[in-house]
Design an enzyme around this catalytic site. Sequence first.
Site, PDB file in Angstrom:
ATOM      1  N   ARG A  39       0.837  -1.207   0.000  1.00 11.67           N
ATOM      2  CA  ARG A  39       0.000   0.000   0.000  1.00 11.67           C
ATOM      3  C   ARG A  39       0.863   1.246   0.000  1.00 11.67           C
ATOM      4  O   ARG A  39       2.028   1.201   0.369  1.00 11.67           O
ATOM      5  CB  ARG A  39      -0.906  -0.018   1.239  1.00 11.67           C
ATOM      6  CG  ARG A  39      -1.900  -1.155   1.125  1.00 11.67           C
ATOM      7  CD  ARG A  39      -3.066  -1.107   2.080  1.00 11.67           C
ATOM      8  NE  ARG A  39      -2.944  -0.233   3.215  1.00 11.67           N
ATOM      9  CZ  ARG A  39      -3.988   0.186   3.921  1.00 11.67           C
ATOM     10  NH1 ARG A  39      -5.191  -0.169   3.595  1.00 11.67           N
ATOM     11  NH2 ARG A  39      -3.822   0.955   4.974  1.00 11.67           N
ATOM     12  N   LYS A 105       2.891  -7.250  12.116  1.00 13.05           N
ATOM     13  CA  LYS A 105       2.075  -7.565  10.939  1.00 13.05           C
ATOM     14  C   LYS A 105       2.460  -8.917  10.331  1.00 13.05           C
ATOM     15  O   LYS A 105       3.632  -9.191  10.100  1.00 13.05           O
ATOM     16  CB  LYS A 105       2.285  -6.439   9.922  1.00 13.05           C
ATOM     17  CG  LYS A 105       1.546  -6.555   8.629  1.00 13.05           C
ATOM     18  CD  LYS A 105       1.481  -5.184   7.975  1.00 13.05           C
ATOM     19  CE  LYS A 105       1.160  -5.221   6.516  1.00 13.05           C
ATOM     20  NZ  LYS A 105       0.983  -3.878   5.946  1.00 13.05           N
ATOM     21  N   ARG A 243      -2.575   4.491  13.946  1.00 15.66           N
ATOM     22  CA  ARG A 243      -1.522   3.812  14.723  1.00 15.66           C
ATOM     23  C   ARG A 243      -1.995   3.715  16.167  1.00 15.66           C
ATOM     24  O   ARG A 243      -2.784   4.541  16.612  1.00 15.66           O
ATOM     25  CB  ARG A 243      -0.237   4.654  14.735  1.00 15.66           C
ATOM     26  CG  ARG A 243       0.431   4.811  13.389  1.00 15.66           C
ATOM     27  CD  ARG A 243       1.369   3.637  13.109  1.00 15.66           C
ATOM     28  NE  ARG A 243       1.875   3.655  11.753  1.00 15.66           N
ATOM     29  CZ  ARG A 243       1.229   3.191  10.676  1.00 15.66           C
ATOM     30  NH1 ARG A 243       0.048   2.652  10.784  1.00 15.66           N
ATOM     31  NH2 ARG A 243       1.767   3.251   9.482  1.00 15.66           N
TER      32      ARG A 243
HETATM   33  C1  BTN Z   1       0.355  -3.838   2.311  1.00 15.38           C
HETATM   34  O1  BTN Z   1       1.174  -2.954   2.029  1.00 15.38           O
HETATM   35  O2  BTN Z   1       0.041  -4.067   3.471  1.00 15.38           O
HETATM   36  C2  BTN Z   1      -0.275  -4.649   1.218  1.00 15.38           C
HETATM   37  C3  BTN Z   1       0.629  -5.745   0.742  1.00 15.38           C
HETATM   38  C4  BTN Z   1      -0.005  -6.633  -0.314  1.00 15.38           C
HETATM   39  C5  BTN Z   1       0.975  -7.659  -0.824  1.00 15.38           C
HETATM   40  C6  BTN Z   1       0.343  -8.649  -1.765  1.00 15.38           C
HETATM   41  S1  BTN Z   1       1.417  -9.998  -2.147  1.00 15.38           S
HETATM   42  C7  BTN Z   1       0.312 -10.542  -3.378  1.00 15.38           C
HETATM   43  C8  BTN Z   1      -0.198  -9.308  -4.087  1.00 15.38           C
HETATM   44  N1  BTN Z   1       0.721  -8.933  -5.135  1.00 15.38           N
HETATM   45  C9  BTN Z   1       1.297  -7.761  -4.887  1.00 15.38           C
HETATM   46  O3  BTN Z   1       2.137  -7.212  -5.621  1.00 15.38           O
HETATM   47  N2  BTN Z   1       0.875  -7.266  -3.731  1.00 15.38           N
HETATM   48  C10 BTN Z   1      -0.112  -8.127  -3.111  1.00 15.38           C
END
Ligand code: BTN
Length: 249
Positions: A39, A105, A243
């Site tokens: 994100r 996380k 947070r």
């Molecule tokens: C975050 O930042 O919390 C979200 C992370 C999401 C990661 C997943 S892994 C599978 C899918 N492909 C990606 O490139 N991102 C999501």
Amino acid sequence: MFYYACTDSTNVRAKCAAAEGVASGSLFVAEEQTAGRGRSGRTWESPGGCNLYFSLLLRPQIAPGQAPMLTLVMALAVAQGIQKTVVAETLGIKWPNDIVADGRKICGILTEMGLGSAPGTAEYVVIGVGINVSRQEFSSELADKATTLEEAFGQVADREKLLKNIMECFDEVYESFLQCGNLAPLRERYEGLLVNRGREVCVLDPAGQWQGIAAGIDEQGRLVVELPDGGVTAVYAGEVSVRGIYGYV
Ligand code: BTN
């Protein structure tokens, strides 16, 4: 299912497939990602052999404004799928969609949407999920913020089984969501897992930070926050992040 031993990002693969007309419900799974997306433009570290990376392509008949709720729907499905697979009593959801244990996380979810040609329609939604299953090392940047299912619960989950359990849970919660078009039928279950609930949170609003007590979510998936002056307000995930006052949760 589209399986990749190594790809750039399952979200990118799913979005390309969506543009080519691939059907709703298709799943894109990778053993390793070279350009995993997180994100807010961050990257998602995605080494091979130890984690789960997948994206689900959906073509729901919903307005674009409803799509962010699907992230919370998936968070609930992931939490329940994990609990079906391993004993994970301390597992929780940090609003809106991080799965956490011990204040760290375990899983992140990135939802991306393609708009339809007719105004006010979503052509597709891609929900990408990354779960730290048994990874041994994190970069120094993540070391004190991230954990794995193995570290948190002492069990190495079978990744195929985990994915199957998550998708079974998703089918059920997605059906409820579609029937109502909002989170009303899932709210209680989601709040039961919400680690912020009843806790003081710091709301990182671009207009300025403020604090309050997180009370739960409303049916749109907004976090309901009680203010020090007795008032109550609800914040959108797209507009703010949250947070704990002493750390990440
Ligand atoms: C975050 O930042 O919390 C979200 C992370 C999401 C990661 C997943 S892994 C599978 C899918 N492909 C990606 O490139 N991102 C999501």
